[in-house]
Scaffold this motif. Structure first.
Motif, PDB file in Angstrom:
ATOM      1  N   MET A   1     -68.628  57.701 -14.238  1.00 39.94           N
ATOM      2  CA  MET A   1     -68.831  58.007 -15.561  1.00 39.94           C
ATOM      3  C   MET A   1     -67.690  58.616 -16.272  1.00 39.94           C
ATOM      4  O   MET A   1     -67.871  58.600 -17.406  1.00 39.94           O
TER       5      MET A   1
ATOM      6  N   ALA B   1     -71.789  66.815 -17.791  1.00 39.56           N
ATOM      7  CA  ALA B   1     -72.729  66.135 -16.929  1.00 39.56           C
ATOM      8  C   ALA B   1     -73.927  66.951 -16.871  1.00 39.56           C
ATOM      9  O   ALA B   1     -73.826  68.409 -16.691  1.00 39.56           O
TER      10      ALA B   1
ATOM     11  N   THR C   1     -84.152  61.608 -10.638  1.00 38.70           N
ATOM     12  CA  THR C   1     -83.967  60.322 -11.597  1.00 38.70           C
ATOM     13  C   THR C   1     -84.425  59.161 -10.902  1.00 38.70           C
ATOM     14  O   THR C   1     -84.393  58.825  -9.666  1.00 38.70           O
TER      15      THR C   1
ATOM     16  N   THR D   1     -78.763  63.466 -15.807  1.00 41.28           N
ATOM     17  CA  THR D   1     -79.767  62.944 -17.237  1.00 41.28           C
ATOM     18  C   THR D   1     -78.798  63.105 -18.247  1.00 41.28           C
ATOM     19  O   THR D   1     -77.737  63.808 -18.380  1.00 41.28           O
ATOM     20  N   ASP D   2     -79.438  62.675 -19.568  1.00 45.09           N
ATOM     21  CA  ASP D   2     -78.623  62.941 -20.637  1.00 45.09           C
ATOM     22  C   ASP D   2     -79.046  64.442 -21.359  1.00 45.09           C
ATOM     23  O   ASP D   2     -78.330  64.722 -22.391  1.00 45.09           O
ATOM     24  N   SER D   3     -80.214  64.731 -20.985  1.00 46.40           N
ATOM     25  CA  SER D   3     -80.685  66.110 -21.634  1.00 46.40           C
ATOM     26  C   SER D   3     -81.454  66.722 -20.785  1.00 46.40           C
ATOM     27  O   SER D   3     -82.147  66.584 -19.810  1.00 46.40           O
TER      28      SER D   3
ATOM     29  N   ASN E   1     -77.880  68.719 -24.480  1.00 44.48           N
ATOM     30  CA  ASN E   1     -77.424  67.067 -24.347  1.00 44.48           C
ATOM     31  C   ASN E   1     -76.151  66.896 -23.984  1.00 44.48           C
ATOM     32  O   ASN E   1     -75.186  67.662 -24.092  1.00 44.48           O
ATOM     33  N   LYS E   2     -75.919  65.772 -23.180  1.00 45.82           N
ATOM     34  CA  LYS E   2     -74.753  65.443 -22.548  1.00 45.82           C
ATOM     35  C   LYS E   2     -73.606  65.371 -23.356  1.00 45.82           C
ATOM     36  O   LYS E   2     -73.781  65.037 -24.710  1.00 45.82           O
TER      37      LYS E   2
ATOM     38  N   ASP F   1     -72.648  68.286 -25.217  1.00 43.94           N
ATOM     39  CA  ASP F   1     -72.494  69.314 -26.051  1.00 43.94           C
ATOM     40  C   ASP F   1     -71.337  70.309 -25.863  1.00 43.94           C
ATOM     41  O   ASP F   1     -70.825  70.527 -24.846  1.00 43.94           O
TER      42      ASP F   1
END
Length: 972
Positions: A493, A517, A525, A532-534, A597-598, A600
């Motif tokens: 990623m 991350a 997941t 995850t994104d949040s 959130n990813k 931030d």
């Protein structure tokens, strides 16, 4: 005898007469792979102190696990390895890979062995590995190719066959000698979880000139596995599934002992120059018949089996102890205790050895093996002392245990099953490990019911695993670890490595961080990876990987930091745990406000109030390490062969705990000296300096203390508690001036000056295993409070010294109870206990004096009563409590002076509501039977006692019956 044995080894020429002595076998392997681009990488200790999942290093690949998992610290030299070769020390005597029960029964199993290995880390794979193996065996060792067989993984319901490996082998061997096998033989796993993959083995037919395909993997000594290439492709997950690793690796293991036996033309590993010198010394020590290599029923009295067991086990014990383990009651220490007791039992019972024989085998092993493993030589005295002590301890119960086993076995029924309850008795009362009981049972055609043992062990493992998982997941039950799958995902990623340089900064929030991350747990997941994104409060236990952080991740015995991570929008993560996974640092906790959130922007907020005592405890642990060496070694009067080496540490906000090697408990004077040195360093306000230096340069510092078996990065961080900065120390690193200061490699957080520790108190010093001691201490406010409590208690003890008699006795009891619960210096505690013990002696002397005075007074009273009594009977109530000894003294004193009268005395202890009744007369006085007299007088009272015609005594509960007893005595 031991000196004679060592001389015998020195004079032997067995290796000189061989074409392939054991050292040439090992050197040839290493040099071949060095010629083929491999880096020689020394064997790791066989005791993996940094890997709690393993009891012992059981394969050559263990130390490379971080490379296979993608969690290797990029600053370590190992991180740059592409190809490696070595001879690894291995022990298989516990856990999944356990050969202990087979050792001695055949001629090729061992609990300790060397694994010749070559590795590829993301470099060559199956084609290259098989080619290298073939060339090494056929070109370097010149093995007959017609005797070689190859196996490969034939597949199962979950995993396809390794047809790639099969096809490669067909280039070297005919199809009838390339054989498929199932996962049991050809799928390698290090443990229940972790790196794994299909393997291809090479087997050798010792006899030759035949088709031995059907004998491969048949567990026969004539067709044996000598080489195993593991193709590490997967990671075994907790749920049993397989996930691909970030890169493909090769792990090779070749049995050194087996290859040596082949090259020396022997049918047994034990007939080589690896073992025969040890057998010679065993024979010299025990007087047993020479080793004949027999097995099974041909081995009368199990003599040859005993030779093999003893020789194998002295290797295992010696190497394990040299690498920092000791026999104990749990974990790897318990495995070593089982190994030692098994060897001692065979030596004593089957070889006729005398007590202490086992430790006398250490010199021959050192002579044989210290050339390649020099730690045996440097640790020889320690190894001998530990084995001797443990051997003597077991020998005290061995004979009784053997007899008890025979007694219990004689009661076994027709099912010939030795009960688990009886096996447990032998374990708890006689120190017999259950597998030793199984061996003895097997020798008389019995089995042991060990279900209870296995169940209990499993329960303990489950509890331990649950506790660890609860710690990692904050009690959520989630799996919050980052293993190969997660670290590979982070790399793919594009998540940057976490920069944690700011962990050494104090009292500042680190701004400008990014939430690289967000992690909610493995399997949480859809793809199972867990990112995850949040995340929010509804996510439960979560983790955040930052691009940079000021938090300290748990490492080096120091606990993690806590605090919070706050985003620009106000989202807040309460950080409860911080763990390091390779180049990434995971901040674990729960979201208490808002949503992350990813990507931030966040700030890292460490709880520095909590960190302060942690730093104080860590810095003073370093000083404690120095102080112990100074007191016990530099200025000590102890055993000069001993060393003070760190064996473990734990530093948190409440205490410091330091484990170290030393053979006996510290005297109170030694403990006081250690405590004074540490306290003195605090009072002297010594600067604490940290400096990152090249590893080779830093190693030269004369006073450097490093942890045995620890792998350090290059460059390495050096922490010195000294008035001279490390940069200056390095300019003249070998100067003995630095020996008066604490200097260590350390990545932890520390004070900048020792004065900030405020104070130090040594709370406890205790033994935790053979040759391992533990000190627990406190610093800062906790130490100040402990010092104050100690001073106040010392004042109380001193004041009590002014009391006398019963008041002093009462004070001693109360002070002893209070002392046991106090958190004060162990030195003060010991002094107070000594003072209270002295007071106790004073009370005892006072009681004796008072008792003597009372006895004389009562004696005078009885004599006076006798003088004023006209008849022959004297019945009298006296006052000596219910003290039988005092009553007896009165009887003796009166009996010497009066021979013509008989006496009946009653004395009560009102507080205890009981009394004694006694009658006596001179032996020449036949007018009365004293026993009948007391029985008649105490009839109906429930009194108990006994006596003879001239003397009898009963004790009666309930003083209300005294008057009636006296009246009955008068009328008898």
């Amino acid at each position: 005898m031991a000196e004679e044995a060592t001389t015998a080894v020195s004079n032997m020429t067995i290796s000189d007469e061989l074409e392939w002595p054991m050292n040439r076998v090992r050197d040839t392997f290493i040099k071949f792979f060095e010629k083929n681009g491999h880096t020689f990488w020394p064997s790791s200790p066989c005791v993996p102190h940094d890997d709690p999942t393993l009891l012992f290093a059981n394969a050559g690949m263990n130390q490379y696990k971080p490379l296979f998992l993608g969690t290797c610290d990029p600053n370590l030299e190992m991180a740059n390895l592409k190809r490696a070769v070595n001879s690894q020390k291995c022990i298989r005597a516990g856990g999944k890979h356990n050969d202990l029960d087979d050792v001695g029964k055949d001629v090729y199993h061992h609990t300790f062995f060397e694994m010749l290995g070559n590795w590829s880390f993301g470099d060559y794979f199956k084609e290259g590995a098989i080619d290298l193996a073939w060339r090494c065996l056929t070109e370097e060792y010149n093995l007959d190719t017609s005797r070689l067989y190859a196996t490969y993984f034939g597949g199962d319901d979950n995993t396809p066959a390794d047809l790639e490996a099969r096809d490669i082998w067909l280039k070297y061997l005919p199809a009838e000698r390339v054989l498929p096998f199932d996962a049991k033989d050809n799928f390698w796993e290090m443990g229940a979880t972790g790196p794994c993959g299909p393997c291809t083995e090479i087997h050798y037919d010792r006899i030759g000139g035949r088709d031995a395909a059907a004998l491969v993997n048949a567990d026969l000594p004539d067709v044996i596995e000598i080489w195993n290439n593991v193709f590490i492709q997967f990671n075994r997950e907790a749920d049993g599934s397989l996930r691909p690793l970030p890169a493909q690796h090769v792990d090779t293991g070749m049995g050194f002992e087996r290859l040596t036996s082949i090259l020396q033309g022997k049918d047994s590993n034990y007939d080589t120059d690896i073992f025969m010198p040890i057998f010679k010394v065993i024979q010299d020590l025990t007087g047993a018949r020479p080793y004949a290599g027999k097995i099974g029923k041909e081995d009368e009295g199990y003599v040859d089996m005993a030779y093999r067991v003893v020789a194998d086990h002295i290797r295992t014990l010696s190497f394990a102890i040299a690498d920092g383990a000791v026999p104990s009651s749990d974990g790897r220490g318990y495995v070593l205790r089982r190994v030692l007791r098994r060897a001692v039992r065979y030596g004593r019972q089957n070889l006729g050895a005398e007590l202490g024989f086992f430790s006398k085998l250490v010199p021959v092993l050192v002579e044989l093996m210290s050339g390649i493993f020099p730690e045996l030589k440097t640790q020889q005295a320690h190894i001998t002392a530990v084995i001797k002590d443990e051997e003597e301890s077991f020998s005290r119960t061995l004979d009784k245990g053997l007899q008890k086993f025979k007694d219990l076995a004689s009661k076994v029924g027709d099912d010939k099953v030795f009960s688990g309850e009886d096996a447990h008795f032998l374990y708890t009362s006689m120190g017999f490990p259950v597998d030793l009981t199984e061996l003895m049972a097997e020798e008389i055609d019995m089995t042991v019911d060990i279900e209870g043992f296995e169940k209990k062990m499993q329960e303990e493992k489950d509890l331990s695993a649950a506790a660890h998982q609860a710690k990692m997941s904050g009690g959520s039950g989630k799996d919050m670890r980052l293993v190969a799958e997660q670290t590979a995902a982070l790399v793919s990623m594009g998540v940057p490595a976490t920069n944690d340089d700011a962990k050494y900064v104090w009292n500042e929030e680190l701004t400008g961080c990014a939430a690289s991350a967000l992690f909610i747990g493995r399997g949480e997941t859809e793809d199972g990876v867990g990112f995850t994104d949040s995340i929010s409060a509804e996510s439960g236990a979560v983790g955040i990987v930052l691009d940079k952080t000021s938090f300290y991740g748990e490492a080096g015995g120091q606990i993690y930091d806590t605090g919070s991570i706050v985003s620009e929008s106000g989202a807040t993560l309460t950080v409860e745990n911080v763990q390091i996974y390779g180049q990434y640092i995971l901040h674990l906790g729960t979201v208490t406000e808002g949503t992350f959130n990813k990507g931030d922007a966040v700030k890292s907020c460490v709880d520095y109030v909590r960190r302060a005592p942690i730093a104080a405890n860590h810095t003073m642990t370093h000083v404690l390490n120095y102080a112990l060496k100074d007191v016990l070694i530099t200025n000590g009067t102890g055993d000069s062969t001993q060393t003070v080496d760190q064996k473990g540490s734990l530093v948190d906000e409440t205490k410091l705990r330091f484990d170290f090697s030393w053979g006996s408990g510290l005297t109170n004077e030694q403990a006081a000296a250690v405590e004074n040195i540490v306290s003195g360093v605090i009072n002297d306000s010594v600067p604490v300096d940290a400096f990152v230096a090249p590893l080779d340069n830093a190693k030269k510092i004369s006073s450097l203390r490093a942890v045995f078996g620890e792998v350090y990065p290059d460059p390495v961080r050096v922490v010195a508690v000294a008035p001279t900065p490390i940069s200056e120390i390095l300019k003249n690193a070998e100067d003995s001036t630095w020996n008066q200061y604490s200097v260590e490699f350390c990545g932890g957080t520390h004070l900048s000056n020792t004065k900030d520790a405020k104070a130090f108190v040594l709370l406890q010093e205790e033994g935790i295993a053979k040759g391992i001691r533990r000190i627990t201490g406190v610093t800062s406010d906790d130490a100040v409070a402990a010092i104050k409590a100690g001073e106040e208690f010392e004042a109380k003890v001193a004041e009590a010294g002014n009391l006398k008699g019963l008041e002093l006795e009462d004070a001693i009891k109360k002070l002893t109870v209070e002392l046991n619960s106090l958190t004060i210096s162990a030195v003060i505690k010991a002094k107070c206990r000594d003072t209270l013990a002295t007071y106790g002696k004073t009370v005892v002397a006072w009681k004796k004096e008072a008792a003597a005075a009372k006895t004389k007074a009562v004696t005078d009273e009885v004599l006076a009563a006798a003088a004023s009594t006209e008849g022959e009977k004297v019945v009298l109530r006296v006052d000596v409590g219910a003290d039988s000894k005092a009553a007896k003294a009165i009887q003796q004193a009166v009996g010497k002076k009066i021979k013509d009268k008989s006496f009946f005395l009653v004395s009560a202890d009102e507080a205890a509501d009981r009394y004694i009744a006694m009658a006596f007369c001179h032996k020449s006085n036949k007018a009365v039977d004293c026993k009948k007299w007391v029985i008649a007088a105490t009839e109906g009272t429930g009194g108990k006692g006994g006596g003879k015609p001239d003397s009898a005594q009963f004790t009666i509960s309930g003083v209300s019956s005294i008057d009636s007893v006296i009246e009955k005595a008068k009328s008898f």
